[in-house]
Enzyme design. Structure first.
Site, PDB file in Angstrom:
ATOM      1  N   GLU A   1      32.644  60.243  23.084  1.00  0.00           N
ATOM      2  CA  GLU A   1      33.384  62.065  24.687  1.00  0.00           C
ATOM      3  C   GLU A   1      32.034  61.764  25.999  1.00  0.00           C
ATOM      4  OE1 GLU A   1      35.880  63.884  24.551  1.00  0.00           O
ATOM      5  OE2 GLU A   1      36.542  62.361  23.798  1.00  0.00           O
TER       6      GLU A   1
ATOM      7  N   ASP B   1      45.318  63.534  23.658  1.00  0.00           N
ATOM      8  CA  ASP B   1      44.385  62.961  21.749  1.00  0.00           C
ATOM      9  C   ASP B   1      43.351  64.083  22.253  1.00  0.00           C
ATOM     10  OD1 ASP B   1      42.667  61.246  20.658  1.00  0.00           O
ATOM     11  OD2 ASP B   1      41.292  60.831  21.967  1.00  0.00           O
ATOM     12  N   SER B   2      42.155  64.151  21.165  1.00  0.00           N
ATOM     13  CA  SER B   2      41.427  64.760  21.036  1.00  0.00           C
ATOM     14  C   SER B   2      40.532  64.713  22.400  1.00  0.00           C
ATOM     15  CB  SER B   2      40.078  65.371  19.642  1.00  0.00           C
ATOM     16  OG  SER B   2      39.655  63.719  19.843  1.00  0.00           O
TER      17      SER B   2
ATOM     18  N   CYS C   1      40.835  54.701  15.171  1.00  0.00           N
ATOM     19  CA  CYS C   1      40.673  55.568  15.449  1.00  0.00           C
ATOM     20  C   CYS C   1      40.613  55.437  17.255  1.00  0.00           C
ATOM     21  CB  CYS C   1      39.694  56.991  15.330  1.00  0.00           C
ATOM     22  SG  CYS C   1      38.628  57.976  17.054  1.00  0.00           S
TER      23      CYS C   1
ATOM     24  N   HIS D   1      39.578  56.523  19.689  1.00  0.00           N
ATOM     25  CA  HIS D   1      37.916  56.226  20.420  1.00  0.00           C
ATOM     26  C   HIS D   1      37.000  55.263  20.363  1.00  0.00           C
ATOM     27  CE1 HIS D   1      38.414  60.361  20.482  1.00  0.00           C
ATOM     28  NE2 HIS D   1      37.682  60.890  21.748  1.00  0.00           N
TER      29      HIS D   1
ATOM     30  N   CYS E   1      46.801  59.227  19.116  1.00  0.00           N
ATOM     31  CA  CYS E   1      45.359  59.787  18.570  1.00  0.00           C
ATOM     32  C   CYS E   1      45.900  59.285  17.338  1.00  0.00           C
ATOM     33  CB  CYS E   1      45.157  61.398  18.745  1.00  0.00           C
ATOM     34  SG  CYS E   1      43.859  62.115  17.494  1.00  0.00           S
TER      35      CYS E   1
HETATM   36  N1  DGL Z   1      40.746  59.746  19.083  1.00  0.00           N
HETATM   37  C1  DGL Z   1      40.934  60.160  17.545  1.00  0.00           C
HETATM   38  C2  DGL Z   1      41.537  59.464  16.602  1.00  0.00           C
HETATM   39  O1  DGL Z   1      42.748  58.258  17.134  1.00  0.00           O
HETATM   40  C3  DGL Z   1      40.980  61.805  16.868  1.00  0.00           C
HETATM   41  C4  DGL Z   1      39.304  61.239  17.177  1.00  0.00           C
HETATM   42  C5  DGL Z   1      38.710  62.961  17.090  1.00  0.00           C
HETATM   43  O2  DGL Z   1      39.075  63.725  17.357  1.00  0.00           O
HETATM   44  O3  DGL Z   1      38.042  63.134  15.575  1.00  0.00           O
HETATM   45  O4  DGL Z   1      41.651  59.807  15.710  1.00  0.00           O
END
Ligand code: DGL
Length: 261
Positions: A149, A8-9, A181, A183, A71
């Site tokens: 984060e 993931d990011s 997302c 997160h 992600c």
């Molecule tokens: N967790 C990510 C997603 O599901 C990316 C969030 C990001 O880095 O902007 O989209």
């Protein structure tokens, strides 16, 4: 024993990894948080594609038998490229429009996601396919990923952002919110507090883990048992990653640096 490479990011994909661990308790898991490049949500598709290829190459070198793009943003930008470049199964994810459309009683669904996801052709196709008569209201959420984060899941700034982003969806009558997302599931308790207990929150993590399980059974049937292990890597700061990923994962973990950033 299957080795599953997940990236993931940043730390958000741990919300997916938790479901994978539950559904595949014997898999060897390798997780990469690309925290030096977070957020992906405001980056170009080309940039994300390059990151996804580099991280996948690393995971394959570590022995991954399958890749999970944990992600939504990276799936929209890079899933097709990864499937073209790598011969192992690549599992992506997208906002759960179909189950949300089935769940809503008010006929309005809100989607919380990154700008990158909401502007992607893949998301437009998803709405075209599944929205039907249901009203879909979308909301990009700049800044929310950064709060996760830093491990701020309950603070004032995080609450303010959630209030700002959920208000337009609730005022349009949404009774169901898609956490588009990876997160955001970590913010579910706060989102529920702000939006009210009656809101239905829809997350894709479990469906992704089940899909992965089906692919493994179909394509790597001899690799369904073994000793569980999980390894964690980051392109960002290891000390911060160790602290935050231990909290989110629910156990103390050791986070190692990637050999490149
Ligand atoms: N967790 C990510 C997603 O599901 C990316 C969030 C990001 O880095 O902007 O989209």
């Amino acid at each position: 024993m299957a080795t599953i490479g997940v990236f993931d990011s940043g730390v958000g994909g741990l919300s997916v990894l938790q479901h994978i661990r539950q559904i595949l308790p014997h898999a060897r898991l390798i997780y990469v948080a690309d925290s030096a490049h977070v957020p992906y949500g405001d980056k170009s598709a080309h940039y994300i594609e390059q990151r996804a290829v580099a991280l996948t190459r690393f995971l394959v070198k570590q022995g991954a038998d399958a890749i999970v793009i944990a992600c939504n943003t990276a799936t929209a930008a890079a899933a097709a490229t990864l499937r073209r470049e790598f011969s192992i199964p690549v599992i992506g994810m997208e906002p759960a429009v179909k189950p949300a459309v089935a769940a809503t009683k008010s006929g309005v669904v809100g989607v919380l996601a990154t700008i990158g996801t909401l502007e992607s052709a893949r998301f437009a196709a998803l709405l075209e396919r599944y929205a039907g008569d249901v009203g879909i209201v979308t909301q990009g959420c700049p800044g929310l990923v950064e709060q996760v984060e830093t491990g701020d899941l309950h603070g004032i700034r995080t609450r303010e952002l959630i209030e700002r982003y959920t208000a337009p969806l609730l005022s349009r009558g949404a009774d169901t919110l898609i956490l588009g997302c990876t997160h955001y599931p970590f913010l579910a308790p706060l989102i529920r507090e702000v939006a009210g207990e009656r809101i239905t929150l829809i997350d894709t993590g479990e469906a992704v883990a089940r899909h992965l399980q089906r692919r493994l059974l179909a394509e790597l049937p001899e690799r369904t048992s073994g000793d569980a292990s999980a390894q964690f890597f980051t392109t960002g700061d290891e000390t911060q990653a160790t602290r935050i990923m231990s909290v989110l994962w629910g156990n103390a973990v050791e986070v190692r640096p990637l050999p490149f950033t």
